[in-house]
Design a protein around this motif. Structure first.
Motif, PDB file in Angstrom:
ATOM      1  N   GLN A 116      18.308  17.176 -27.607  1.00  0.00           N
ATOM      2  CA  GLN A 116      17.490  16.490 -26.602  1.00  0.00           C
ATOM      3  C   GLN A 116      17.732  14.986 -26.619  1.00  0.00           C
ATOM      4  O   GLN A 116      17.837  14.355 -25.570  1.00  0.00           O
ATOM      5  CB  GLN A 116      16.008  16.802 -26.816  1.00  0.00           C
ATOM      6  N   GLU A 117      17.846  14.409 -27.820  1.00  0.00           N
ATOM      7  CA  GLU A 117      18.124  12.971 -27.917  1.00  0.00           C
ATOM      8  C   GLU A 117      19.485  12.632 -27.317  1.00  0.00           C
ATOM      9  O   GLU A 117      19.619  11.651 -26.580  1.00  0.00           O
ATOM     10  CB  GLU A 117      18.092  12.513 -29.380  1.00  0.00           C
ATOM     11  N   LEU A 118      20.489  13.444 -27.636  1.00  0.00           N
ATOM     12  CA  LEU A 118      21.825  13.214 -27.091  1.00  0.00           C
ATOM     13  C   LEU A 118      21.811  13.295 -25.565  1.00  0.00           C
ATOM     14  O   LEU A 118      22.393  12.446 -24.885  1.00  0.00           O
ATOM     15  CB  LEU A 118      22.817  14.229 -27.660  1.00  0.00           C
ATOM     16  N   MET A 119      21.111  14.295 -25.041  1.00  0.00           N
ATOM     17  CA  MET A 119      21.033  14.461 -23.590  1.00  0.00           C
ATOM     18  C   MET A 119      20.273  13.299 -22.943  1.00  0.00           C
ATOM     19  O   MET A 119      20.713  12.768 -21.914  1.00  0.00           O
ATOM     20  CB  MET A 119      20.390  15.805 -23.254  1.00  0.00           C
ATOM     21  N   ARG A 123      21.885  10.714 -20.246  1.00  0.00           N
ATOM     22  CA  ARG A 123      21.304  10.577 -18.901  1.00  0.00           C
ATOM     23  C   ARG A 123      20.857   9.146 -18.618  1.00  0.00           C
ATOM     24  O   ARG A 123      20.909   8.687 -17.480  1.00  0.00           O
ATOM     25  CB  ARG A 123      20.123  11.532 -18.746  1.00  0.00           C
ATOM     26  N   ALA A 124      20.409   8.435 -19.642  1.00  0.00           N
ATOM     27  CA  ALA A 124      19.895   7.079 -19.458  1.00  0.00           C
ATOM     28  C   ALA A 124      20.996   6.015 -19.415  1.00  0.00           C
ATOM     29  O   ALA A 124      20.740   4.877 -19.025  1.00  0.00           O
ATOM     30  CB  ALA A 124      18.914   6.742 -20.584  1.00  0.00           C
ATOM     31  N   SER A 125      22.203   6.373 -19.782  1.00  0.00           N
ATOM     32  CA  SER A 125      23.270   5.374 -19.832  1.00  0.00           C
ATOM     33  C   SER A 125      23.833   5.095 -18.442  1.00  0.00           C
ATOM     34  O   SER A 125      23.766   5.934 -17.542  1.00  0.00           O
ATOM     35  CB  SER A 125      24.395   5.835 -20.764  1.00  0.00           C
ATOM     36  N   ALA A 126      24.410   3.918 -18.286  1.00  0.00           N
ATOM     37  CA  ALA A 126      24.947   3.496 -16.991  1.00  0.00           C
ATOM     38  C   ALA A 126      26.115   4.373 -16.535  1.00  0.00           C
ATOM     39  O   ALA A 126      26.271   4.631 -15.339  1.00  0.00           O
ATOM     40  CB  ALA A 126      25.384   2.033 -17.062  1.00  0.00           C
ATOM     41  N   HIS A 131      27.772   7.093 -26.056  1.00  0.00           N
ATOM     42  CA  HIS A 131      28.938   6.849 -26.894  1.00  0.00           C
ATOM     43  C   HIS A 131      28.528   6.790 -28.361  1.00  0.00           C
ATOM     44  O   HIS A 131      27.565   6.109 -28.722  1.00  0.00           O
ATOM     45  CB  HIS A 131      29.634   5.566 -26.441  1.00  0.00           C
ATOM     46  N   LEU A 132      29.284   7.514 -29.186  1.00  0.00           N
ATOM     47  CA  LEU A 132      28.971   7.670 -30.604  1.00  0.00           C
ATOM     48  C   LEU A 132      30.164   7.267 -31.458  1.00  0.00           C
ATOM     49  O   LEU A 132      31.317   7.503 -31.071  1.00  0.00           O
ATOM     50  CB  LEU A 132      28.641   9.135 -30.895  1.00  0.00           C
ATOM     51  N   ASN A 133      29.894   6.715 -32.623  1.00  0.00           N
ATOM     52  CA  ASN A 133      30.944   6.432 -33.598  1.00  0.00           C
ATOM     53  C   ASN A 133      30.844   7.450 -34.715  1.00  0.00           C
ATOM     54  O   ASN A 133      29.771   7.675 -35.270  1.00  0.00           O
ATOM     55  CB  ASN A 133      30.791   5.015 -34.157  1.00  0.00           C
ATOM     56  N   THR A 134      31.971   8.044 -35.069  1.00  0.00           N
ATOM     57  CA  THR A 134      31.998   9.074 -36.098  1.00  0.00           C
ATOM     58  C   THR A 134      32.273   8.457 -37.470  1.00  0.00           C
ATOM     59  O   THR A 134      32.659   7.294 -37.580  1.00  0.00           O
ATOM     60  CB  THR A 134      33.090  10.113 -35.792  1.00  0.00           C
ATOM     61  N   VAL A 144      25.887  15.231 -20.077  1.00  0.00           N
ATOM     62  CA  VAL A 144      25.167  16.409 -19.610  1.00  0.00           C
ATOM     63  C   VAL A 144      25.725  16.783 -18.244  1.00  0.00           C
ATOM     64  O   VAL A 144      25.775  15.948 -17.338  1.00  0.00           O
ATOM     65  CB  VAL A 144      23.648  16.135 -19.498  1.00  0.00           C
ATOM     66  N   LYS A 145      26.168  18.041 -18.118  1.00  0.00           N
ATOM     67  CA  LYS A 145      26.642  18.559 -16.831  1.00  0.00           C
ATOM     68  C   LYS A 145      25.913  19.867 -16.561  1.00  0.00           C
ATOM     69  O   LYS A 145      25.968  20.777 -17.398  1.00  0.00           O
ATOM     70  CB  LYS A 145      28.151  18.822 -16.850  1.00  0.00           C
TER      71      LYS A 145
END
Length: 183
Positions: A116-119, A123-126, A131-134, A144-145
């Motif tokens: 849910q946090e990832l989604m 959704r909130a990003s421009a 984007h995540l750093n591993t 999300v598609k």
């Protein structure tokens, strides 16, 4: 009549109470336990035998049993099987331990991020991507598609999250259908 109402109220309260505690999903035909760490749970999943073998060959068992928390995008056996012929066998050779470690840690994020946090962040990003750093220093992006969470590697290959929020004592696993490769 009053006792029947009390009994009905008690039963209803108990039923509502159990709905709020969702069980951790089974993965690979095995229950996943929130009091076990990532490795302790993964070894029981029939869908993750290749991943477990790779984690052992890379010497990452102790790290993934560590305190964390970690978010792991865990590819299933079919994801490894979809790689070009001989890739997995080559990666598992001792002389390729560095490359294998980079590939595996490109699936791990420091911190615990729910599906849910990832989604929500995507959704909130421009640009529609979070984007995540591993741990390997590589980048992943979540999108999300049609209500489904996808994770992209640096080459644009997309892995669909097939099971989200498999909680562990030291983080969370999201099962993916693709091996996410660093550049």
């Amino acid at each position: 009549m009053i006792q029947t109402l009390r009994l009905s109220s008690t039963v209803a309260a108990l039923m509502l109470g159990t709905v709020t505690f969702a069980a951790n999903p089974d993965v690979g035909g095995a229950p996943m336990f929130t009091d076990k760490n990532i490795v302790e749970n993964a070894v029981n999943s029939a869908d993750h035998t290749t991943l477990v073998a790779a984690v052992k060959a890379a010497g990452l068992v102790d790290a993934l049993m560590g305190e964390g928390p970690f978010t792991v995008f865990a590819p299933v056996n079919d994801a490894f099987a979809a790689l070009p012929a001989g890739t997995v066998e080559t990666l598992l050779k001792p002389e390729n331990k560095g490359t294998l470690t980079k590939v595996l840690t490109a699936h791990v994020i420091a911190g615990k991020l729910s599906g849910q946090e990832l989604m929500s962040k995507a959704r909130a990003s421009a640009d529609g991507f979070f984007h995540l750093n591993t741990l390997s220093g590589d980048a992943l992006s979540a999108q999300v598609k049609s209500g489904v969470l996808y994770v992209y590697d640096e080459s644009g290959n997309a892995g669909r999250v097939t099971i989200a929020d498999v909680n562990q004592s030291n983080g969370v696993i999201h099962v993916v259908d693709t091996v996410l490769l660093p550049k």
